[in-house]
Design a protein around this motif. Sequence first.
Motif, PDB file in Angstrom:
ATOM      1  N   LYS A  30       0.851  -1.316   0.141  1.00  0.00           N
ATOM      2  CA  LYS A  30       0.103   0.022  -0.068  1.00  0.00           C
ATOM      3  C   LYS A  30       0.992   1.239  -0.129  1.00  0.00           C
ATOM      4  O   LYS A  30       2.124   1.237   0.691  1.00  0.00           O
ATOM      5  N   ASN A  31       0.362   2.318  -0.689  1.00  0.00           N
ATOM      6  CA  ASN A  31       1.035   3.486  -0.659  1.00  0.00           C
ATOM      7  C   ASN A  31       0.597   4.596   0.414  1.00  0.00           C
ATOM      8  O   ASN A  31       1.463   5.433   0.726  1.00  0.00           O
ATOM      9  N   GLY A  32      -0.591   4.357   0.765  1.00  0.00           N
ATOM     10  CA  GLY A  32      -0.810   5.681   1.677  1.00  0.00           C
ATOM     11  C   GLY A  32      -1.250   5.225   2.999  1.00  0.00           C
ATOM     12  O   GLY A  32      -1.427   6.016   3.986  1.00  0.00           O
ATOM     13  N   THR A  33      -1.065   4.012   3.297  1.00  0.00           N
ATOM     14  CA  THR A  33      -1.122   3.415   4.923  1.00  0.00           C
ATOM     15  C   THR A  33      -0.136   2.156   4.959  1.00  0.00           C
ATOM     16  O   THR A  33       0.159   1.682   4.239  1.00  0.00           O
ATOM     17  N   ASP A  34      -0.167   2.126   6.480  1.00  0.00           N
ATOM     18  CA  ASP A  34       0.491   0.773   6.640  1.00  0.00           C
ATOM     19  C   ASP A  34      -0.117  -0.260   7.314  1.00  0.00           C
ATOM     20  O   ASP A  34       0.409  -1.150   8.061  1.00  0.00           O
ATOM     21  N   GLY A  35      -1.173  -0.445   7.170  1.00  0.00           N
ATOM     22  CA  GLY A  35      -2.166  -1.614   7.836  1.00  0.00           C
ATOM     23  C   GLY A  35      -3.597  -1.274   7.377  1.00  0.00           C
ATOM     24  O   GLY A  35      -3.967  -0.518   6.650  1.00  0.00           O
ATOM     25  N   ILE A  36      -4.459  -2.157   8.233  1.00  0.00           N
ATOM     26  CA  ILE A  36      -5.871  -1.950   8.171  1.00  0.00           C
ATOM     27  C   ILE A  36      -6.224  -1.332   9.269  1.00  0.00           C
ATOM     28  O   ILE A  36      -5.912  -1.682  10.341  1.00  0.00           O
ATOM     29  N   TYR A  37      -7.270  -0.299   9.250  1.00  0.00           N
ATOM     30  CA  TYR A  37      -7.837   0.710  10.473  1.00  0.00           C
ATOM     31  C   TYR A  37      -9.009   0.295  10.448  1.00  0.00           C
ATOM     32  O   TYR A  37      -9.858   0.108   9.578  1.00  0.00           O
ATOM     33  N   SER A  38      -9.627   0.568  11.625  1.00  0.00           N
ATOM     34  CA  SER A  38     -11.088   0.584  12.118  1.00  0.00           C
ATOM     35  C   SER A  38     -11.735   1.717  11.039  1.00  0.00           C
ATOM     36  O   SER A  38     -13.196   1.406  10.974  1.00  0.00           O
ATOM     37  N   ALA A  39     -11.099   2.590  10.705  1.00  0.00           N
ATOM     38  CA  ALA A  39     -11.875   3.741   9.937  1.00  0.00           C
ATOM     39  C   ALA A  39     -10.557   4.371   9.287  1.00  0.00           C
ATOM     40  O   ALA A  39      -9.524   4.085   9.630  1.00  0.00           O
ATOM     41  N   ASP A  40     -11.136   5.483   8.533  1.00  0.00           N
ATOM     42  CA  ASP A  40     -10.043   6.153   7.740  1.00  0.00           C
ATOM     43  C   ASP A  40      -9.175   6.756   8.791  1.00  0.00           C
ATOM     44  O   ASP A  40      -9.874   7.945   9.437  1.00  0.00           O
ATOM     45  N   PRO A  41      -7.966   6.923   8.912  1.00  0.00           N
ATOM     46  CA  PRO A  41      -7.127   7.463  10.021  1.00  0.00           C
ATOM     47  C   PRO A  41      -7.112   8.916   9.709  1.00  0.00           C
ATOM     48  O   PRO A  41      -6.800   9.758  10.434  1.00  0.00           O
ATOM     49  N   ASN A  42      -7.238   9.266   8.320  1.00  0.00           N
ATOM     50  CA  ASN A  42      -7.039  10.620   7.908  1.00  0.00           C
ATOM     51  C   ASN A  42      -8.430  11.538   8.343  1.00  0.00           C
ATOM     52  O   ASN A  42      -8.291  12.692   8.666  1.00  0.00           O
ATOM     53  N   GLU A  43      -9.337  10.562   8.411  1.00  0.00           N
ATOM     54  CA  GLU A  43     -10.748  11.405   8.899  1.00  0.00           C
ATOM     55  C   GLU A  43     -11.103  11.171  10.363  1.00  0.00           C
ATOM     56  O   GLU A  43     -11.724  11.918  10.972  1.00  0.00           O
ATOM     57  N   ASP A  44     -10.525  10.024  10.769  1.00  0.00           N
ATOM     58  CA  ASP A  44     -11.202   9.855  12.265  1.00  0.00           C
ATOM     59  C   ASP A  44     -10.010   9.764  13.253  1.00  0.00           C
ATOM     60  O   ASP A  44      -9.321   8.414  12.979  1.00  0.00           O
ATOM     61  N   PRO A  45      -9.896  10.639  14.194  1.00  0.00           N
ATOM     62  CA  PRO A  45      -8.503  10.266  14.994  1.00  0.00           C
ATOM     63  C   PRO A  45      -8.685   9.011  16.005  1.00  0.00           C
ATOM     64  O   PRO A  45      -7.680   8.698  16.518  1.00  0.00           O
ATOM     65  N   ALA A  46      -9.900   8.487  16.145  1.00  0.00           N
ATOM     66  CA  ALA A  46     -10.009   7.520  17.135  1.00  0.00           C
ATOM     67  C   ALA A  46      -9.633   6.338  16.213  1.00  0.00           C
ATOM     68  O   ALA A  46      -9.766   5.008  16.897  1.00  0.00           O
TER      69      ALA A  46
END
Length: 239
Positions: A162-178
């Motif tokens: 992946k070019n924009g992320t380092d794994g799978i997140y519960s939500a988009d880390p750019n939009e959701d700080p949690a």
Amino acid sequence: MDDVKYKRVMLKLSGEALAGEQGFGIYPPKIKTVAEELREVYALGVQIAIVVGGGNIWRGEAGSEMGMERAQADYVGMLATIMNALALQDSLESMGVPTRVQTSIEMRQIAEPYIRRKAVRHLEKDRVVIFAGGTGSPYFSTDTTAALRAAEINADAILMAKNGTDGIYSADPNEDPAAVKFDSLTHLDIINKGLHVMDTTATSLSMENNIPLVVFNFNEPGNVLKVVKGENIGTTVKE
Ligand code: UDP
């Protein structure tokens, strides 16, 4: 080979991985860094199959949103992946890594047609195999191609670079700080939680065929090597 976790890998590279800073087109210096990274993995004796995307040149969906017939737009996208595959082949071969490009749509003057048994033979003979042209059918993605070919060649894992992320997140880390990053998940988790990793066709194919998936940051040099050695970076998806 003892320090290697996956002996035969399917690496999914999005077209973006071959583009320059604008994220568009084919940028040979960038491809060179990709090829250098792959050469290190190759040197370990890992059998490498690659599915390359085409989003740096063309996406069928975008074409159809602008009025093109979807299937026709998708064929343009499939041809884009073949251009990327040839550029990547050029770079790998210039470094002494033997490769074969196999296309799902015949183009005999520039590449072999896709023949499963031949692809496996190439891998056994330590040739990197680049699968180009996607599945050869519109309405699919190169993520699905990676899952399909991984099953066909019996790959030990799909490495989703992946070019924009380092794994799978519960939500988009750019939009959701949690948003939190998962270290491991099951394929079913991805579907049930509606996580955006790859499309559901690709996810269900890899689930049905029980192929582990590692999602990791390709922008950090050395990460492919780490994944192949089984280091816990990114997110691992398995049953
Ligand atoms: N495509 C297709 N069938 C396939 C694979 C790809 O029609 O089996 C087309 C589709 O239009 C897609 C384009 O090729 O948008 C480029 O592939 P993709 O978007 O998967 O590339 P990536 O996002 O990985 O760069």
